[in-house]
Design a protein around this motif. Structure first.
Motif, mmCIF file in Angstrom:
data_model
loop_
_atom_site.group_PDB
_atom_site.id
_atom_site.type_symbol
_atom_site.label_atom_id
_atom_site.label_comp_id
_atom_site.label_asym_id
_atom_site.label_seq_id
_atom_site.Cartn_x
_atom_site.Cartn_y
_atom_site.Cartn_z
ATOM 1 N N UNK A 1 0.926 -1.417 0.054
ATOM 2 C CA UNK A 1 0.121 0.116 -0.045
ATOM 3 C C UNK A 1 0.834 1.151 0.286
ATOM 4 N N UNK A 2 1.847 1.215 0.918
ATOM 5 C CA UNK A 2 2.874 2.531 0.785
ATOM 6 C C UNK A 2 3.317 2.719 -0.528
ATOM 7 N N UNK A 3 3.909 1.584 -1.202
ATOM 8 C CA UNK A 3 4.531 1.920 -2.366
ATOM 9 C C UNK A 3 3.491 2.278 -3.359
ATOM 10 N N UNK A 4 2.369 1.381 -3.401
ATOM 11 C CA UNK A 4 1.477 2.105 -4.240
ATOM 12 C C UNK A 4 0.955 3.593 -4.114
ATOM 13 N N UNK A 5 0.879 4.054 -3.087
ATOM 14 C CA UNK A 5 0.543 5.524 -2.730
ATOM 15 C C UNK A 5 1.625 6.338 -3.268
ATOM 16 N N UNK A 6 3.076 5.893 -2.868
ATOM 17 C CA UNK A 6 4.255 6.713 -3.448
ATOM 18 C C UNK A 6 4.130 6.840 -4.959
ATOM 19 N N UNK A 7 3.752 5.685 -5.841
ATOM 20 C CA UNK A 7 3.776 5.667 -7.190
ATOM 21 C C UNK A 7 2.537 6.644 -7.624
ATOM 22 N N UNK A 8 1.521 6.705 -6.936
ATOM 23 C CA UNK A 8 0.535 7.480 -7.230
ATOM 24 C C UNK A 8 0.893 8.969 -7.181
ATOM 25 N N UNK A 9 1.482 9.379 -5.882
ATOM 26 C CA UNK A 9 1.909 10.699 -5.686
ATOM 27 C C UNK A 9 2.987 11.242 -6.544
ATOM 28 N N UNK A 10 3.772 10.302 -6.983
ATOM 29 C CA UNK A 10 5.039 10.627 -7.896
ATOM 30 C C UNK A 10 4.340 11.033 -9.289
ATOM 31 N N UNK A 11 3.268 10.218 -10.012
ATOM 32 C CA UNK A 11 2.620 10.537 -11.096
ATOM 33 C C UNK A 11 1.742 11.895 -10.813
ATOM 34 N N UNK A 12 0.967 12.035 -9.827
ATOM 35 C CA UNK A 12 0.469 13.239 -9.611
ATOM 36 C C UNK A 12 1.333 14.310 -9.767
ATOM 37 N N UNK A 13 2.318 14.064 -8.907
ATOM 38 C CA UNK A 13 3.478 15.210 -8.821
ATOM 39 C C UNK A 13 4.112 15.546 -10.372
ATOM 40 N N UNK A 14 4.235 14.789 -11.080
ATOM 41 C CA UNK A 14 4.956 15.034 -12.382
ATOM 42 C C UNK A 14 3.784 15.747 -13.234
ATOM 43 N N UNK A 15 2.546 15.126 -13.340
ATOM 44 C CA UNK A 15 1.407 15.941 -13.896
ATOM 45 C C UNK A 15 1.337 17.614 -13.520
ATOM 46 N N UNK A 16 1.287 17.616 -12.180
ATOM 47 C CA UNK A 16 1.129 18.941 -11.514
ATOM 48 C C UNK A 16 2.393 19.792 -11.877
ATOM 49 N N UNK A 17 3.693 19.172 -12.061
ATOM 50 C CA UNK A 17 4.561 20.036 -12.326
ATOM 51 C C UNK A 17 4.619 20.679 -13.840
ATOM 52 N N UNK A 18 4.148 19.644 -14.780
ATOM 53 C CA UNK A 18 3.952 20.086 -16.036
ATOM 54 C C UNK A 18 2.804 21.173 -16.117
ATOM 55 N N UNK A 19 1.671 20.987 -15.431
ATOM 56 C CA UNK A 19 0.581 21.785 -15.389
ATOM 57 C C UNK A 19 1.049 23.218 -14.846
ATOM 58 N N UNK A 20 1.915 23.195 -13.832
ATOM 59 C CA UNK A 20 2.365 24.643 -13.458
ATOM 60 C C UNK A 20 3.104 25.232 -14.248
ATOM 61 N N UNK A 21 3.879 24.600 -15.065
ATOM 62 C CA UNK A 21 4.897 25.121 -16.068
ATOM 63 C C UNK A 21 3.891 25.626 -17.180
ATOM 64 N N UNK A 22 2.952 25.009 -17.531
ATOM 65 C CA UNK A 22 2.114 25.501 -18.726
ATOM 66 C C UNK A 22 1.291 26.810 -18.249
ATOM 67 N N UNK A 23 0.960 26.693 -16.906
ATOM 68 C CA UNK A 23 0.229 27.756 -16.455
ATOM 69 C C UNK A 23 0.865 29.067 -16.055
ATOM 70 N N UNK A 24 2.251 28.796 -15.710
ATOM 71 C CA UNK A 24 3.037 29.920 -15.635
ATOM 72 C C UNK A 24 3.323 30.744 -16.962
#
Length: 488
Positions: free
Chosen positions: A204-227
Motif C-alpha cells: 500500500x505504501x509503495x502504491x501510494x508513493x507511485x500514485x503521488x509521484x505520477x500526480x507530482x509530475x502531472x502537476x509540475x507540467x501543469x504549473x509550467x504550462x500555467x506559468x
C-alpha cells in the motif's frame, strides 16, 4: 479487550527544535498484534518510552493495561534461571512457565542453568516466556530478533502469532509478516495505522508513493504550462493597455474593456497555478528517498582469496563445532549459517587474523585487504569527524554515504555515543563502504537497521557484487544476497 488512547501527543527532546511527535491522535486495540515500523531515529523506542511514562510530554495517554518493556532489565544475571523467574513472575506456577518453554523449544533443564552463561537467543526466549505467562502484561517488544539466529526467529515468530497484547518493533520483514496483524508506521510527516502485515502495508505504501509521484509530475507540467500562460496573458494585457495612448483616434472604452477582460483571465490562470502548487506541496511528504549507494571494491590478483580446510573453532582446547571446509573466490557472497553459539563470529575474527583458538588449516594471503563490520558498536564515541580521521577514511565520502542512509544535520554534530543503535550501525556500514577492499567481512550488519536501509544495502550488493562473507539472520536479505551457504 482494552483501548490505548493517545490524544494530542507532542514531544521533543531537550535541545532539539524539531518535535519527534506533534499532535498525534491514536486509538490502539490491545488485542491487536501490532508491528511498529519506521526509519532509524524516527521515534519508535521513544514512543514505547512515552507509553511507559518515562518522559514528560504534552497531551494525554490513557489505558488500563500494565505496560512492560522488553528486553527486561536483569539486575543480577549470575543466578539460576529458576531463581530469576521467581523475581519476574512470582505469582505463576512452574508448570505455566514450562508450558511457555515448550512453545519456544526450550528444554525444561534450562531452569537449572546459570542465566549468565546462556546465549542471547536463549535469554530472549526465557524473558518472553516469563513476561507472556503473566496475562496482565501488555508487552512493548523492542527489536527481539537482534539476538536470534535464523531458526530462533522462526520459533519466536510462531510463538508471537499465538499471542496478543503486544507492540513489536522489528525491521525483519519476514518476521513481521508471520506474527502481526496491524502495522503502525512512523512516517516523515505523520503516523499511520493499517490492518494487515508488513507486506500488505509496504504494498500500500509503495502504491501510494507511485500514485503521488505520477500526480507530482502531472502537476509540475501543469504549473509550467500555467506559468507560461499567465506571463503571456499579462504581456498581452500590457500591450492592449498601452495602445490606448498610441497615435490616432481610438475607442478607449472598448480597449479598456478588453484589457480588463484579459487581466481577469490572467488572474484566473494565476489562481489555478497557485492551487496546483498547493496540491503539489501536499504530495510526497512521506517519501523515503533512498539514494543508491556506491561501492568501489578491489579486484584480487588470484581467483581464490582464502582457503579453509577442516577448520573448527575451539574453546578451552575443545572444538565447539564440526570441522568445515570451503573457499572464498572472487565474486562470492558467502552466508555463514548456524545457531547462536556455534562460533560464527569467532570464525570471522579468525579470518581477520585475530588470535582465536582453532584446529585445521586456514590460508590467508598477506596482501589481502579486508573491510570488517563487527556485530557490536559499544566502542563508538566522539565526533564523526574524529572517527573518520582515526580510521583514515575519506571524510566527504563517509559523510555522503551517511547522508544517503538518512542521517540529518543534527546527527552529524552530536557525539556518536548519544545516537540510536540503528544510527551507530549505519556508521559502521558507512565506514566499510568507504573502504576499498578485496574482501568484505560483515557480522550481522542489519541489526537495528531500518527496513529502507536494508533494501538500500540489498540493491547495492546486487549491483556491485563485492566478494564477501557474512553472518545475517534476516531471511529476506539471505535470499537476495547469498551466492553460497556454509553451515556450521
Amino acid at each position: 479487550m482494552s483501548i490505548i488512547k493517545i490524544q494530542n501527543l507532542t514531544f521533543s527532546y531537550e535541545g532539539k527544535d524539531k518535535a519527534i511527535f506533534k499532535n498525534v491522535n491514536l486509538q490502539l486495540d490491545t488485542d491487536w498484534k501490532l508491528g511498529l515500523v519506521g526509519r532509524n531515529g524516527r521515534g519508535k523506542t521513544t514512543l514505547l518510552n512515552l507509553l511507559l511514562n518515562k518522559y514528560e510530554y504534552e497531551g494525554n495517554i490513557s489505558s488500563n493495561v500494565k505496560f512492560t518493556y522488553f528486553p527486561f532489565e536483569i539486575e543480577n544475571e549470575d543466578q539460576k534461571v529458576s531463581e530469576l523467574l521467581k523475581t519476574i513472575c512470582p505469582e505463576n506456577e512452574e508448570w505455566e512457565i514450562l508450558r511457555e518453554f515448550s512453545y519456544l523449544n526450550l528444554d525444561s533443564n534450562i531452569l537449572d542453568c546459570n542465566y549468565k552463561i546462556l546465549s542471547n537467543g536463549e535469554k530472549t526466549k526465557i524473558l518472553l516466556a516469563a513476561l507472556f505467562v503473566n496475562d496482565n502484561n501488555y508487552l512493548l517488544i523492542d527489536e527481539p530478533t537482534n539476538h536470534l539466529d535464523t531458526e530462533g526467529r522462526k520459533i519466536v515468530a510462531k510463538y508471537l502469532k499465538k499471542k496478543k497484547n503486544f507492540i513489536l518493533v522489528s525491521h525483519d520483514r519476514m518476521f513481521l509478516d508471520k506474527c502481526v496483524d496491524h502495522i503502525l508506521s512512523i512516517n516523515k510527516s505523520n503516523i499511520e495505522l493499517q490492518q494487515g502485515n508488513f507486506s500488505s502495508w509496504f504494498e500500500n505504501y509503495t502504491r501510494q508513493q507511485n500514485f503521488e509521484e505520477n500526480q507530482n509530475e502531472q502537476l509540475k507540467k501543469e504549473i509550467t504550462r500555467l506559468t507560461k500562460a499567465t506571463k503571456r496573458t499579462s504581456e498581452w494585457t500590457d500591450k492592449v493597455e498601452a495602445s490606448k495612448y498610441g497615435n490616432g483616434p481610438v475607442d478607449r472604452g472598448y480597449i479598456g474593456h478588453k484589457s480588463t477582460k484579459m487581466a481577469k483571465r490572467a488572474k484566473a490562470t494565476e489562481n489555478r497555478q497557485n492551487k496546483a502548487i498547493e496540491q503539489k506541496s501536499n504530495l510526497l511528504q512521506n517519501t523515503e528517498k533512498t539514494t543508491d549507494l556506491k561501492l568501489e571494491s578491489l579486484s584480487y590478483r588470484l581467483e581464490t582469496l582464502m582457503r579453509i580446510n577442516n577448520a573448527a573453532i575451539k574453546y578451552d582446547n575443545t572444538p565447539i563445532c564440526k570441522p568445515i571446509s570451503f573457499e572464498i573466490n572472487r565474486g562470492d557472497a558467502i552466508l555463514l549459517n548456524g545457531k547462536n553459539g556455534s562460533g560464527k563470529s569467532s570464525l570471522l575474527k579468525l579470518l581477520l587474523g585475530e588470535n582465536i583458538e582453532y584446529e585445521g588449516e586456514i590460508t590467508i594471503p598477506k596482501d589481502l585487504t579486508i573491510s570488517y563490520i563487527p556485530q557490536t558498536f559499544n566502542h563508538l564515541k566522539g565526533l564523526l569527524s574524529d572517527f573518520a580521521k582515526d580510521n583514515k577514511l575519506n571524510e566527504p565520502l563517509f559523510r555522503a554515504i551517511l547522508n544517503k542512509m538518512g542521517f540529518n544535520k543534527d546527527e552529524f554534530i552530536h557525539d556518536i555515543s548519544k545516537l540510536s543503535a540503528g544510527q551507530k550501525k549505519k556508521i559502521l556500514i558507512a565506514k566499510s563502504l568507504s573502504e576499498k577492499a578485496h574482501l568484505y567481512i560483515w557480522d550481522e550488519p542489519l541489526n537495528y537497521l531500518d527496513i529502507f536501509s536494508r533494501i538500500q544495502l540489498e540493491n547495492l550488493l546486487q549491483e556491485y557484487k563485492p566478494t564477501m562473507i557474512f553472518v545475517e539472520h534476516d531471511i529476506a536479505f539471505q535470499n537476495q544476497i547469498a551466492t553460497k551457504i556454509v553451515n556450521i
